[in-house]
Scaffold this motif. Structure first.
Motif, PDB file in Angstrom:
ATOM      1  N   LEU A 296      18.611  58.084 -33.177  1.00 30.31           N
ATOM      2  CA  LEU A 296      18.636  57.781 -31.740  1.00 30.31           C
ATOM      3  C   LEU A 296      18.575  59.070 -30.916  1.00 30.31           C
ATOM      4  CD1 LEU A 296      21.288  54.912 -31.551  1.00 30.31           C
ATOM      5  CD2 LEU A 296      18.810  54.735 -31.539  1.00 30.31           C
ATOM      6  N   ARG A 297      19.233  60.136 -31.401  1.00 31.34           N
ATOM      7  CA  ARG A 297      19.223  61.395 -30.653  1.00 31.34           C
ATOM      8  C   ARG A 297      17.826  61.998 -30.662  1.00 31.34           C
ATOM      9  NH1 ARG A 297      24.621  62.171 -32.721  1.00 31.34           N
ATOM     10  NH2 ARG A 297      25.952  61.535 -30.999  1.00 31.34           N
ATOM     11  N   ARG A 298      17.163  61.892 -31.817  1.00 25.75           N
ATOM     12  CA  ARG A 298      15.806  62.444 -31.866  1.00 25.75           C
ATOM     13  C   ARG A 298      14.867  61.688 -30.920  1.00 25.75           C
ATOM     14  NH1 ARG A 298      14.950  62.422 -38.184  1.00 25.75           N
ATOM     15  NH2 ARG A 298      12.767  62.843 -37.695  1.00 25.75           N
ATOM     16  N   MET A 299      15.086  60.370 -30.816  1.00 26.85           N
ATOM     17  CA  MET A 299      14.279  59.592 -29.868  1.00 26.85           C
ATOM     18  C   MET A 299      14.527  60.064 -28.440  1.00 26.85           C
ATOM     19  SD  MET A 299      14.964  55.860 -31.507  1.00 26.85           S
ATOM     20  CE  MET A 299      14.017  54.919 -30.326  1.00 26.85           C
ATOM     21  N   GLN A 300      15.792  60.309 -28.124  1.00 23.43           N
ATOM     22  CA  GLN A 300      16.110  60.742 -26.755  1.00 23.43           C
ATOM     23  C   GLN A 300      15.533  62.117 -26.448  1.00 23.43           C
ATOM     24  OE1 GLN A 300      20.246  59.700 -25.393  1.00 23.43           O
ATOM     25  NE2 GLN A 300      20.447  59.154 -27.534  1.00 23.43           N
ATOM     26  N   ALA A 301      15.489  62.978 -27.486  1.00 22.77           N
ATOM     27  CA  ALA A 301      14.904  64.306 -27.271  1.00 22.77           C
ATOM     28  C   ALA A 301      13.417  64.177 -26.932  1.00 22.77           C
ATOM     29  CB  ALA A 301      15.104  65.162 -28.515  1.00 22.77           C
ATOM     30  N   ILE A 302      12.733  63.244 -27.595  1.00 26.86           N
ATOM     31  CA  ILE A 302      11.307  63.034 -27.301  1.00 26.86           C
ATOM     32  C   ILE A 302      11.138  62.553 -25.860  1.00 26.86           C
ATOM     33  CG2 ILE A 302       9.308  61.597 -27.858  1.00 26.86           C
ATOM     34  CD1 ILE A 302      10.245  61.614 -30.774  1.00 26.86           C
ATOM     35  N   LEU A 303      11.990  61.592 -25.477  1.00 26.39           N
ATOM     36  CA  LEU A 303      11.918  61.081 -24.103  1.00 26.39           C
ATOM     37  C   LEU A 303      12.163  62.194 -23.094  1.00 26.39           C
ATOM     38  CD1 LEU A 303      13.861  57.687 -24.163  1.00 26.39           C
ATOM     39  CD2 LEU A 303      11.442  58.027 -23.665  1.00 26.39           C
ATOM     40  N   TYR A 304      13.123  63.049 -23.402  1.00 28.59           N
ATOM     41  CA  TYR A 304      13.514  64.097 -22.465  1.00 28.59           C
ATOM     42  C   TYR A 304      12.370  65.069 -22.241  1.00 28.59           C
ATOM     43  CZ  TYR A 304      16.553  67.609 -20.309  1.00 28.59           C
ATOM     44  OH  TYR A 304      17.136  68.487 -19.439  1.00 28.59           O
ATOM     45  N   LYS A 305      11.687  65.442 -23.321  1.00 30.91           N
ATOM     46  CA  LYS A 305      10.595  66.418 -23.198  1.00 30.91           C
ATOM     47  C   LYS A 305       9.416  65.844 -22.437  1.00 30.91           C
ATOM     48  CE  LYS A 305      11.391  69.328 -27.202  1.00 30.91           C
ATOM     49  NZ  LYS A 305      11.945  68.445 -28.248  1.00 30.91           N
ATOM     50  N   ALA A 306       9.199  64.536 -22.571  1.00 25.28           N
ATOM     51  CA  ALA A 306       8.038  63.927 -21.915  1.00 25.28           C
ATOM     52  C   ALA A 306       8.232  63.832 -20.402  1.00 25.28           C
ATOM     53  CB  ALA A 306       7.793  62.542 -22.487  1.00 25.28           C
ATOM     54  N   ASN A 307       9.487  63.792 -19.967  1.00 32.81           N
ATOM     55  CA  ASN A 307       9.794  63.728 -18.536  1.00 32.81           C
ATOM     56  C   ASN A 307       9.115  62.570 -17.810  1.00 32.81           C
ATOM     57  OD1 ASN A 307      11.743  65.655 -17.851  1.00 32.81           O
ATOM     58  ND2 ASN A 307      10.250  67.294 -18.174  1.00 32.81           N
ATOM     59  N   GLU A 308       8.895  61.478 -18.513  1.00 33.52           N
ATOM     60  CA  GLU A 308       8.405  60.289 -17.813  1.00 33.52           C
ATOM     61  C   GLU A 308       9.579  59.475 -17.297  1.00 33.52           C
ATOM     62  OE1 GLU A 308       5.191  58.089 -19.608  1.00 33.52           O
ATOM     63  OE2 GLU A 308       4.291  59.926 -20.367  1.00 33.52           O
ATOM     64  N   ASN A 309      10.738  59.695 -17.902  1.00 36.20           N
ATOM     65  CA  ASN A 309      11.985  59.105 -17.386  1.00 36.20           C
ATOM     66  C   ASN A 309      12.921  60.277 -17.120  1.00 36.20           C
ATOM     67  OD1 ASN A 309      11.875  55.923 -18.053  1.00 36.20           O
ATOM     68  ND2 ASN A 309      10.819  57.123 -19.623  1.00 36.20           N
ATOM     69  N   ILE A 310      13.043  60.663 -15.851  1.00 31.73           N
ATOM     70  CA  ILE A 310      13.871  61.825 -15.532  1.00 31.73           C
ATOM     71  C   ILE A 310      15.248  61.324 -15.107  1.00 31.73           C
ATOM     72  CG2 ILE A 310      14.090  63.858 -14.066  1.00 31.73           C
ATOM     73  CD1 ILE A 310      11.031  63.882 -13.847  1.00 31.73           C
ATOM     74  N   MET A 311      16.240  61.607 -15.930  1.00 24.04           N
ATOM     75  CA  MET A 311      17.601  61.150 -15.639  1.00 24.04           C
ATOM     76  C   MET A 311      18.184  62.010 -14.515  1.00 24.04           C
ATOM     77  SD  MET A 311      18.040  58.815 -17.927  1.00 24.04           S
ATOM     78  CE  MET A 311      16.311  58.444 -17.769  1.00 24.04           C
TER      79      MET A 311
END
Lengths: 614, 312
Positions: free
Chosen positions: A512-527
């Motif tokens: 799950l953490r690796r998935m979140q890292a991918i999401l974070y780098k893509a910056n399509e969902n900016i928290m």
């Protein structure tokens, strides 16, 4: 995504409903109907959760208010404690086959629905089968049984679930609030044909749980009686009433004047005001939600066809990176949430510390406008004479639409900050306030650039992660998608499949953490931030509400409404209600002024027309 | 203010003296007469004074309020603080000065009010003129439409309209105009009928004037005073409607207007926290400006309304 799942998405008020805000305020201040019904056992009184109840039909409803009600009146197979441990509910125990494809649940013997008929494994099997086979029944919770191959009840106490692939999240499928409520087969069988229109409104509703629903008036109230024989211990109150409030300020006024015992979903200003009030305990809960922006990095269908009118420059990861660098999240936490939030980074909220991920120093996109500028300069986005950068490829200016929810106060506030910061780096945004339905419709069609959004999650994050998979993209006709940002990444999808079958929790957390890292780098969902839950209760009326202090990691305890209402105990009654504060006075006077003003418009109109009649 | 002199204007000079005495009544003395009678009505002067002050404030606001004073990322005031040094009316949650917000809010409230009024008056006068002039089935159809709009409750209609058109300044302006043109239309039609019954219209027709010419050259100048009166009163209700609709969250939520201030005060919990300084200033500003327009409008009506002159 769009429509469904509001169980995890907060309720947004429909724009038209705002109209009744006036009435809501007035009603809240003037009278709390039915609040004084008390026959000795005590009545727990609170507002209806979130924006209310969309339906009492558990196959269709997905508003937080409805889920809250279902958790009290329909049983689930098991339940998840706040620390993540799974505890029995209807099922006493469960076993898994060696290939992890077959689950066998032992259902507790001797339980009865509120009409006296026994609760058997057949009720559970029938409920699951209906959701698997009937597309209408799948409206609310279809995705939870997507991996089910078959469900059967060989005898009254045995439930057998076979899955297509091993499913690590089996014990989150049927839990109170965020899982599938099990309904009595003998009641619902006759309603399958007309399920879409069935309102489930013959009272008392036959069910099983800590409460029995005895009455419901839409937009007004829900009444419950306690189930004295409840398996997990009877509620300490004899009755519970949830009242409808269109406006939290009105609910707060009712709490202050003693007409309510418990209010959740406060905003920071209300929370701070209640904190200093005697007789009221205001408390924080750990945030189970992210607030942020979604960036349209290239809306497309599952087969790769581009759709919608997204700005081409947002397809460039450098532009998205610059946007992420331009946001001063700490200021938003301070100014908009009054410090009652955490700076956002992880896609999964702080309520799931075992899964949440944090970027390392070098990975982090912190607030650094100078760096954002240099990223854009290096990528060739030169500033024009008006200070707005231009995309070298499409020759279009970096002018983006920023869609916000018209009914969300925080959206409007945060978006003005974003507009200011983006302008500093030569990016212009046009804030477009829309109703939730319009926003979601535009999202699904790809007709957007940047959107503000917010999602919450229950104890299992599968659903929240699932809306970022390629499978969630719309089909070749552009329909049927549940994607939240048109994000699609092969590595992410592989990890998503692997975590579903990862029975070791450590291993799953790592995936799950690796998935979140991918999401974070893509910056399509900016928290941007994770808001803490804010709630308050009257200490002279109610005890036992879990309202502890933050633990060493800064996380506050949280309880879902199911446990919260079960644990609440009447306080020794000192029945004097403390006077309504100046807030009420101001509230009343504002209401009066506005009502007078509205009346004035009509009077003025009538007058001018009557004067002018020949 | 000269064109409400139909008789002398349209008549050949010879016929004038017996019909239209150009002597006594103040309203016949043109512009200066109008001013003189207006000055005699104290409430009207007070109303106009209020309007002048607010208009000046709104127009000059950019001279003393910079963008940085209102930009949330630039301001550094305390959050939701009661009146204090440097912030005579306190601050909002973002730390902006309420005083500056109220002054800046006047710009949007007044401009939406005026825009909506112009739309209302143009739409209403056009429908009224055409209905009154052509009569017959056109007139009937238009008047039935007007009646229908009069019968519809204004606020719910405006709310549903702005929900349908989408949020924002433009949609609010349109919603206000659509819900308030009907009374102007009825008014103008009645006056049109009255004017068209007069002999100078018949004379104009005999001289070969067509429909448009009669309407625009002869009838319109005669209903203008009435339109003027009606519009000053419409502004008041338009500003109030604007505030109501933005307060209900149907305007531009990120814009600065009085209604939007009340909206964000309420949704931000200002009532609960007792932040009176956030709630009262915009509310009182609305009250004063609406009062200003109403006073001015009534005063102008007293002077210009032909009916009130007749009954004197």
């Amino acid at each position: 995504m769009t429509t469904s799942t509001p169980l995890r998405r907060t309720g947004r008020k429909a724009a038209a409903l705002t109209a009744s805000l006036l009435l809501g305020t007035a009603a809240g201040l003037v009278a709390a109907p039915a609040a004084s019904a008390d026959d000795g056992g005590g009545t727990l009184r609170m507002p209806i959760t979130g924006i209310g109840i969309d339906s009492l039909n558990p196959f269709l409803a997905y508003f937080a208010g409805s889920l809250d009600v279902f958790s009290g009146i329909y049983p689930a197979l098991d339940r998840v404690e706040q620390d993540g441990t799974v505890k029995p509910y209807l099922a006493d125990s469960w076993t898994t086959s060696s290939d992890k494809l077959t689950w066998t649940f032992k259902i507790h013997k001797g339980l009865k629905w509120s009409d006296g008929k026994p609760i058997t494994a057949e009720d559970a099997a029938w409920t699951f089968n209906l959701i698997m086979k009937n597309s209408t029944a799948a409206t609310a919770n279809g995705s939870l049984v997507g991996n089910f191959a078959s469900v059967s009840a060989p005898d009254a106490t045995t439930l057998v679930v076979k899955t297509k692939k091993p499913q690590a999240t089996m014990l989150s499928v049927s839990i109170p609030v965020s899982g599938i409520p099990i309904v009595p087969k003998h009641i619902w069988e006759s309603h399958v044909k007309d399920l879409k229109n069935y309102k489930n409104d013959s009272f008392p509703i036959v069910g099983y749980g800590p409460w029995t629903l005895t009455d419901y008036k839409p937009e007004q109230y829900v009444k419950f009686d306690a189930n004295k024989d409840f398996l997990l211990g009877a509620p300490k109150y004899a009755h519970m009433i949830q009242q409808a409030f269109k406006n939290t300020d009105a609910a707060v006024a009712a709490l202050r004047s003693g007409q309510l015992d418990y209010v959740s979903g406060l905003n920071p200003t209300q929370y701070q005001a209640l904190r200093s009030q005697s007789g009221v305990k205001a408390f924080e809960q750990v945030g189970n939600r992210w607030n942020g922006i979604e960036v349209n990095g290239g809306a497309r269908t599952r087969d790769g066809k581009k759709i919608g009118t997204g700005h081409p420059a947002l397809g460039d990861v450098k532009v998205r990176e610059a946007l992420a660098l331009a946001i001063d999240r700490a200021t938003i936490v301070k100014r908009v949430r009054d410090g009652l939030a955490q700076v956002g980074a992880s896609y999964l909220p702080p309520s799931l510390p075992q899964y949440a991920w944090q970027p390392s120093g070098s990975e982090k996109f912190g607030y650094d406008p100078a760096k954002a500028d240099s990223v854009l300069d290096a990528a060739g986005y030169k500033k024009g004479s008006d200070g707005i950068r231009v995309d070298p490829k499409s020759k279009r200016k970096l002018e983006f639409r920023l869609g916000i929810h018209s009914d969300d106060d925080a959206d409007a506030k945060v978006s003005t900050y974003l507009a200011g910061w983006f302008k500093e780096i030569g990016v212009k945004v046009d804030i477009q306030s829309m109703s939730s339905s319009k926003l979601n419709a535009d999202l699904a069609k790809g007709d957007w650039d940047i959107l503000m959004d917010s999602w919450s999650t229950g104890p299992d994050p599968t659903y929240l992660l699932g809306i970022q998979t390629c499978a969630a993209l719309p089909d070749s006709k552009g329909e049927g998608g549940s994607t939240d940002s048109f994000f699609c990444d092969k590595d992410y999808d592989d990890l998503f499949l692997r975590q579903q079958s990862a029975f070791d929790d450590k291993q799953r957390a790592d995936l799950l953490r690796r998935m979140q890292a991918i999401l974070y780098k893509a910056n399509e969902n900016i928290m941007i931030y994770n808001a803490n839950g804010l709630a308050a209760y009257r200490t002279d009326r109610v005890n036992g509400i879990v309202a502890g202090k933050a633990d060493s990691t800064g996380a506050f305890p949280a309880q879902n409404s199911f446990d919260q209402y079960l644990d609440a105990t009447p306080a020794k009654a000192s029945s004097s209600s403390s006077g309504s504060g100046s807030g009420t006075v101001i509230g009343v006077s504002v209401t009066v002024v506005v009502v007078l003003a509205a009346g004035g418009v009509f009077l003025a109109r009538r007058r001018s027309s009557s004067d002018d009649r020949e | 203010m000269t064109h409400h002199e139909p008789l002398t204007k349209a008549d050949p000079p010879v016929a004038a003296p017996p019909v239209a005495p150009v002597t006594s009544k103040p309203r016949h003395n043109g512009f200066t007469g109008f001013i003189r009678s207006f000055l005699r009505i104290r409430s009207g002067v007070a109303g106009l004074g209020i309007l002048v002050v607010f208009a000046l404030l709104a127009l000059c606001a950019p001279l003393f309020i910079s963008h940085n004073d209102l930009d949330v990322i630039k301001v550094d005031g305390p959050s939701l603080h009661s009146p204090t040094d440097g912030y005579p009316l306190g601050t909002d949650q973002e730390g902006r000065s309420i005083l500056l917000l109220v002054i800046w809010g006047a710009r949007s409230s007044l401009s939406i009010g005026l825009m909506a009024t112009v739309l209302t008056v143009v739409l209403g006068s056009a429908v009224g003129l055409i209905a009154g002039h052509y009569g017959g089935w056109i007139g009937k159809a238009l008047m039935h439409l007007t009646d229908w709009f009069i019968a519809l409750p204004g606020l719910p209609l405006a709310i549903s309209l702005s929900a349908v058109i989408g949020q924002g300044t433009a949609s609010i302006t349109i919603a206000i105009a659509i819900t308030s043109w009907s009374s102007t239309a009825r008014l103008v039609r009645a006056q049109t009928l009255a004017v068209e019954a007069k002999p100078f219209i018949e004379r104009a027709r005999a001289l070969g004037a067509g429909g448009p010419q009669v309407m625009l050259r002869h009838v319109l100048p005669n209903v203008t005073p009435l339109i003027l009166v009606s519009s000053t009163l419409t502004v008041a209700s338009a500003i109030l409607s604007e505030a109501t609709l933005t307060f209900l969250g149907l305007g531009d939520p990120t814009g600065i207007s009085w209604g939007a201030m009340l909206n964000s005060a309420l949704s931000g919990g200002a009532v609960t926290s007792g932040a009176w300084w956030y709630l009262y200033p915009p509310g009182i500003a609305i009250l004063i400006v609406v009062l200003g327009f109403t006073l001015t409008g009534r005063a102008v009506e007293t002077i210009l309304n032909p009916r009130s002159v007749k009954t004197r």
